[in-house]
Design an enzyme around this catalytic site. Structure first.
Site, PDB file in Angstrom:
ATOM      1  N   GLY A 230       0.793  -1.234   0.000  1.00  0.00           N
ATOM      2  CA  GLY A 230       0.000   0.000   0.000  1.00  0.00           C
ATOM      3  C   GLY A 230       0.821   1.277   0.000  1.00  0.00           C
ATOM      4  N   GLU A 264       5.024  -6.353   1.938  1.00  0.00           N
ATOM      5  CA  GLU A 264       4.701  -6.953   0.637  1.00  0.00           C
ATOM      6  C   GLU A 264       4.108  -5.908  -0.305  1.00  0.00           C
ATOM      7  OE1 GLU A 264       2.088 -10.183   1.791  1.00  0.00           O
ATOM      8  OE2 GLU A 264       0.425  -8.812   2.149  1.00  0.00           O
ATOM      9  N   GLY A 266       3.407  -3.822  -3.811  1.00  0.00           N
ATOM     10  CA  GLY A 266       3.253  -4.168  -5.219  1.00  0.00           C
ATOM     11  C   GLY A 266       3.431  -2.943  -6.095  1.00  0.00           C
ATOM     12  N   CYS A 342     -15.775   2.608 -27.645  1.00  0.00           N
ATOM     13  CA  CYS A 342     -16.990   3.400 -27.836  1.00  0.00           C
ATOM     14  C   CYS A 342     -17.639   3.678 -26.488  1.00  0.00           C
ATOM     15  CB  CYS A 342     -17.962   2.645 -28.721  1.00  0.00           C
ATOM     16  SG  CYS A 342     -17.185   1.946 -30.161  1.00  0.00           S
TER      17      CYS A 342
HETATM   18  C1  LIG Z   1      -2.874  -5.704  -3.040  1.00  0.00           C
HETATM   19  C2  LIG Z   1      -2.187  -6.172  -1.831  1.00  0.00           C
HETATM   20  C3  LIG Z   1      -0.853  -5.835  -1.593  1.00  0.00           C
HETATM   21  C4  LIG Z   1      -0.084  -4.885  -2.465  1.00  0.00           C
HETATM   22  O1  LIG Z   1      -0.642  -3.611  -2.410  1.00  0.00           O
HETATM   23  P1  LIG Z   1       0.061  -2.368  -3.193  1.00  0.00           P
HETATM   24  O2  LIG Z   1      -0.883  -1.250  -2.991  1.00  0.00           O
HETATM   25  O3  LIG Z   1       0.173  -2.791  -4.612  1.00  0.00           O
HETATM   26  O4  LIG Z   1       1.381  -2.161  -2.565  1.00  0.00           O
HETATM   27  C5  LIG Z   1      -0.233  -6.384  -0.497  1.00  0.00           C
HETATM   28  N1  LIG Z   1      -0.908  -7.219   0.343  1.00  0.00           N
HETATM   29  C6  LIG Z   1      -2.202  -7.546   0.149  1.00  0.00           C
HETATM   30  C7  LIG Z   1      -2.881  -8.438   1.092  1.00  0.00           C
HETATM   31  C8  LIG Z   1      -2.890  -7.025  -0.940  1.00  0.00           C
HETATM   32  O5  LIG Z   1      -4.174  -7.336  -1.106  1.00  0.00           O
END
Ligand SMILES: *Cc1c(COP(=O)(O)O)cnc(C)c1O
Length: 392
Positions: A230, A264, A266, A342
Site C-alpha cells: 500500500g 509486501e 506491489g 466506444c
Molecule cells: C494488493 C495487496 C498488496 C499490495 O498492495 P500495493 O498497494 O500494490 O502495494 C499487499 N498485500 C495484500 C494483502 C494485498 O491485497
C-alpha cells in the site's frame, strides 16, 4: 513527464506502426528494487505482491532483491512457482478454495495468510489429509487511523470482507488450540493502498504492539508481523517516490530481536518500470475542446479509468506524414487523450497541455508497470492486444 533515452531509442527503432506496445524497463526495475532493499533494515523481509504485475521477466528481476512473493490465487501461485522456482511464496487473498489450498500445500507454500475461521479449518483439514503442516499468519482487519493499542484496533477497523476483527481472531485462537496441522506464526495486516510512510508506520506500530501481546497469549514464539503493502504512488508527480528511507528508519525503530517484520508492496515496486506507447490516430475539436484519439486505450491501460486519474504522458514527435490531406493536430493547448473504445470512460489523460500533438505522433504513458495491462478488460471491442518489449 520525461521519457528516458532508452525508451525513446526503442520508440525510434520500432516506429509508430509497431504500436501500441508495452515496454518494461527491467534495468530500471532492477535499480529501483535494489534501492528499496537498501533502504530497509536488513532484518525486514521484502516480499513483492505479484498481483500488481505478474510479468515473469519482472518477477525474475525482483527475485534478486526480494525475500519472497505474495500471491493471491492458485493461478498466481502456480505462475510464480514456475517463474521464480525455489522462492518463498506467501498465499493471501480472500476466497481461497479447498483445491487452491491443497495445491499450495503441495507446492511448499511458506506462509498462508488466513482470512477467516472457516478458511483456517479448511487449511487444517487439507494439511492433515496431505500429511503436512501449514504455517499461518492471521490477517487482521486493518486498525483505524487514530489512537493506538488494542482498543483502537477494535474500534478503528471498518466492516470489510478482508481479514478478521478481534472476535474472529478469538474464534481462530480457539480453533488453533485444537488443531495440529496448522502452526500459528503471527499476524498480517494490509492497511490500505496509497499510504505515505508515516501513516504506514503508525499502522505498523499499532499492529505490532497489539500483536506482541496477542501472539504471546497464544504461545507463539518468535512472532512474525506482515505489514502488507500500500505504499503511495503519486501519478501526478512521477518523480516523487515513496519515502522508502523514512519508512526504513521507522521500521528499524519498531523491529525487535526475535521477531520478524515483513512487507509486501506491489504498486510502488513495479509502477515506474512500465511504459504504454501508442500512436495518435486522430485529432479534432469538439465544442471548443481538443481531443486526440490514440490506438488502443483503457482496454490496454485501465489504470487511469480504475483510479480516476490522468495517466502521466509525453508526446514524441514523428515528422512523417504522407497523406495528401492536412495533418490534424493542435499546438500549445490542452488536449484530452482518449482511446478506441466506444465509451466516454475511455479517457487516458484529461486536458494535457502539449506543445504540439498531431496525428501520427507517438504518446508515451509512464507509470504503467503496475495494475495496468493485467487489470485491463482486454477483449472489449476486440482490438488487437499490444506488443510487449523489454529493456534490459
Ligand atoms: C494488493 C495487496 C498488496 C499490495 O498492495 P500495493 O498497494 O500494490 O502495494 C499487499 N498485500 C495484500 C494483502 C494485498 O491485497
Amino acid at each position: 513527464m520525461i521519457v528516458p533515452s532508452r525508451v525513446l531509442g526503442l520508440v525510434r527503432r520500432l516506429g509508430p506502426d509497431a504500436l501500441p506496445a508495452y515496454v518494461y524497463d527491467l534495468g530500471a526495475l532492477d535499480a529501483h528494487a535494489a534501492a528499496i532493499r537498501a533502504a530497509l533494515p536488513r532484518s525486514v523481509e521484502f516480499y513483492y505482491a505479484v498481483k500488481a504485475n505478474p510479468d515473469a521477466r519482472a518477477l525474475r528481476v525482483l527475485a534478486r532483491h526480494t525475500d519472497g512473493f505474495e500471491v493471491s490465487s492458485g493461478g498466481e501461485l502456480e505462475h510464480a512457482a514456475a517463474a521464480v522456482p525455489d522462492h518463498p511464496l506467501a498465499f493471501g487473498g480472500p476466497g481461497k478454495t479447498a483445491d487452491e489450498l491443497a495445491i499450495a500445500l503441495k507446492a511448499g507454500t511458506s506462509r498462508f495468510h488466513v482470512e477467516s475461521p472457516h478458511e483456517l479449518a479448511m487449511l487444517d483439514a487439507s494439511a492433515r489429509a496431505g500429511g503436512t503442516q501449514a504455517d499461518v499468519l492471521l490477517r487482521v482487519n486493518p486498525p483505524g487511523r487514530s489512537g493506538g493499542g488494542q482498543a483502537q484496533l477494535v474500534m478503528g477497523g471498518k466492516p470489510s470482507p478482508f481479514g478478521m476483527d478481534l472476535g474472529l481472531l478469538r474464534a481462530c485462537a480457539e480453533l488453533l488450540s485444537r488443531m495440529d496441522a496448522v502452526r500459528l506464526r503471527g499476524l498480517h495486516a494490509h492497511l490500505a493502498s496509497g499510504l505515505e510512510a508515516d501513516d504506514l508506520l503508525a499502522g505498523a506500530r499499532r499492529l505490532v504492539e497489539f500483536g506482541r501481546d496477542w501472539c504471546a497469549a497464544q504461545g507463539v514464539r518468535a512472532p512474525e508481523f506482515n505489514l502488507g503493502g500500500g505504499m503511495a504512488v503519486d501519478y501526478a508527480r512521477p518523480e516523487a517516490l515513496f519515502g522508502w528511507a523514512r519508512y526504513g528508519r521507522g521500521l528499524a525503530r519498531l523491529a525487535r530481536d526475535g521477531e520478524t517484520l515483513r512487507i509486501e508492496p506491489g504498486r510502488a515496486v513495479t509502477a515506474y518500470c512500465g511504459w504504454y506507447l501508442t500512436r495518435v490516430l486522430d485529432v479534432k475539436r469538439s465544442h471548443g475542446e481538443a481531443f486526440a484519439v490514440v490506438a488502443g486505450g483503457t482496454h490496454h491501460l485501465r489504470t487511469p479509468a480504475a483510479k480516476g486519474h490522468d495517466q502521466p504522458c509525453a508526446v514524441i514527435s514523428v515528422p512523417d506524414w504522407t497523406a495528401p490531406w492536412p495533418r490534424p493536430g493542435v499546438s500549445a493547448q490542452a488536449v484530452t487523450i482518449t482511446g478506441q473504445l466506444c465509451t466516454p470512460k475511455d479517457v487516458l489523460a484529461r486536458r494535457v497541455t502539449v506543445k504540439r500533438l498531431r496525428a501520427g505522433d507517438v504518446v508515451a504513458f509512464g507509470m504503467a508497470g503496475a495494475y495496468a495491462w493485467n487489470i485491463s478488460h482486454r477483449d472489449f471491442l476486440m482490438h488487437p492486444p499490444p506488443a510487449f518489449h523489454y529493456l534490459t
